[in-house]
Write a protein that holds these residues in place. Structure first.
Motif, PDB file in Angstrom:
ATOM      1  N   ILE A   1     -11.101  13.688  19.296  1.00 37.50           N
ATOM      2  CA  ILE A   1     -11.617  14.947  18.767  1.00 37.50           C
ATOM      3  C   ILE A   1     -12.435  14.703  17.497  1.00 37.50           C
ATOM      4  CG2 ILE A   1      -9.661  16.259  19.690  1.00 37.50           C
ATOM      5  CD1 ILE A   1      -9.299  16.534  16.348  1.00 37.50           C
ATOM      6  N   GLU A   2     -13.305  15.650  17.244  1.00 41.50           N
ATOM      7  CA  GLU A   2     -14.088  15.677  16.008  1.00 41.50           C
ATOM      8  C   GLU A   2     -13.808  17.027  15.362  1.00 41.50           C
ATOM      9  OE1 GLU A   2     -18.783  15.685  14.609  1.00 41.50           O
ATOM     10  OE2 GLU A   2     -18.267  15.669  16.732  1.00 41.50           O
ATOM     11  N   THR A   3     -13.357  16.987  14.117  1.00 40.12           N
ATOM     12  CA  THR A   3     -13.051  18.241  13.442  1.00 40.12           C
ATOM     13  C   THR A   3     -14.340  18.957  13.053  1.00 40.12           C
ATOM     14  OG1 THR A   3     -12.955  17.225  11.244  1.00 40.12           O
ATOM     15  CG2 THR A   3     -10.897  17.299  12.508  1.00 40.12           C
TER      16      THR A   3
ATOM     17  N   HIS B   1     -14.352  19.729  18.294  1.00 40.66           N
ATOM     18  CA  HIS B   1     -15.028  19.165  19.461  1.00 40.66           C
ATOM     19  C   HIS B   1     -14.064  18.217  20.158  1.00 40.66           C
ATOM     20  CE1 HIS B   1     -18.868  20.796  18.197  1.00 40.66           C
ATOM     21  NE2 HIS B   1     -18.707  20.246  17.011  1.00 40.66           N
ATOM     22  N   LEU B   2     -13.874  18.428  21.445  1.00 38.40           N
ATOM     23  CA  LEU B   2     -13.087  17.514  22.259  1.00 38.40           C
ATOM     24  C   LEU B   2     -14.081  16.638  23.008  1.00 38.40           C
ATOM     25  CD1 LEU B   2     -10.383  16.559  23.510  1.00 38.40           C
ATOM     26  CD2 LEU B   2     -10.705  18.346  25.245  1.00 38.40           C
ATOM     27  N   HIS B   3     -14.104  15.344  22.690  1.00 39.02           N
ATOM     28  CA  HIS B   3     -15.079  14.437  23.291  1.00 39.02           C
ATOM     29  C   HIS B   3     -14.525  13.694  24.502  1.00 39.02           C
ATOM     30  CE1 HIS B   3     -18.087  15.097  20.192  1.00 39.02           C
ATOM     31  NE2 HIS B   3     -17.109  15.056  19.317  1.00 39.02           N
TER      32      HIS B   3
ATOM     33  N   LYS C   1     -16.013  17.006  10.180  1.00 38.27           N
ATOM     34  CA  LYS C   1     -16.700  16.072  11.072  1.00 38.27           C
ATOM     35  C   LYS C   1     -15.993  14.719  11.185  1.00 38.27           C
ATOM     36  CE  LYS C   1     -21.173  18.244  10.522  1.00 38.27           C
ATOM     37  NZ  LYS C   1     -21.843  18.582  11.732  1.00 38.27           N
ATOM     38  N   ALA C   2     -14.704  14.686  10.863  1.00 39.63           N
ATOM     39  CA  ALA C   2     -13.910  13.460  11.033  1.00 39.63           C
ATOM     40  C   ALA C   2     -13.556  13.313  12.516  1.00 39.63           C
ATOM     41  CB  ALA C   2     -12.639  13.532  10.195  1.00 39.63           C
TER      42      ALA C   2
END
Length: 186
Positions: free
Chosen positions: A63-65, A48-50, A9-10
């Motif tokens: 991005i969020e891992t 996640h690509l924000h 979640k980094a």
């Protein structure tokens, strides 16, 4: 080489630039190829690509891992894209300036600022006055969801910090209008 800090979640602001600041995209097909490879990377190494923006000589990704560090997909993504690009244009050698850069974003405010920064990049480069008009950014998808990006770009997390989409639009546009040299600058 120093190992990047990572945890599930980094959030990272990832950037990569063309070698010697040269273009890494010559046409629409190149940009579509990069986005296709990014989408494939997301499927094989979920994240996640924000936000994203593809400029002519560099890229920005927010991005969020989930369970894997960004290195598990970024190296493959860029080597696959470089092979495609070099083959298409008859080039050899490095396409990218070096390894991608990944700045760890530690708090919500920083993440929101990065999303705005990414979405305003085409305006800062004087490619457009309105960020939603730039085709190679996730910003227009935030304002009016597109089926093409719906499975690819996660807008819900960023938008959850705003009352509605209009408030996010105001947040982005406010920074665009206070830029010196902008026609709307007072």
């Amino acid at each position: 080489m120093r190992k990047r800090p990572w945890f599930p979640k980094a959030w990272y602001h990832i950037t990569a630039r063309g070698n010697r600041k040269t273009d890494i995209f010559y046409d629409e097909k190149d940009r579509y190829k990069y986005l296709t490879l990014l989408q494939e990377a997301k499927l094989s190494h979920p994240f996640h690509l924000h936000s994203f923006c593809l400029m002519s000589n560099h890229v920005h990704l927010l991005i969020e891992t989930i369970e894997l560090p960004p290195g598990t997909f970024m190296k493959d993504l860029h080597s696959q894209y470089a092979m495609y690009f070099n083959k298409k244009y008859g080039y050899v050698g490095h396409l990218f300036e070096g390894p991608y850069k990944a700045k760890l974003e530690n708090d919500v405010n920083a993440v929101l600022q990065v999303s705005r920064y990414i979405h305003l990049n085409p305006c800062r480069a004087l490619l457009t006055l309105q960020p939603e008009e730039y085709k190679w950014s996730s910003y227009a998808h935030y304002l009016s969801p597109s089926p093409y990006y719906s499975e690819f770009v996660t807008t819900s997390t960023i938008l959850s910090y705003f009352k509605d989409v209009k408030q996010y639009e105001f947040f982005v546009q406010l920074a665009n209008k206070v830029r010196p040299g902008h026609p709307n600058h007072g």
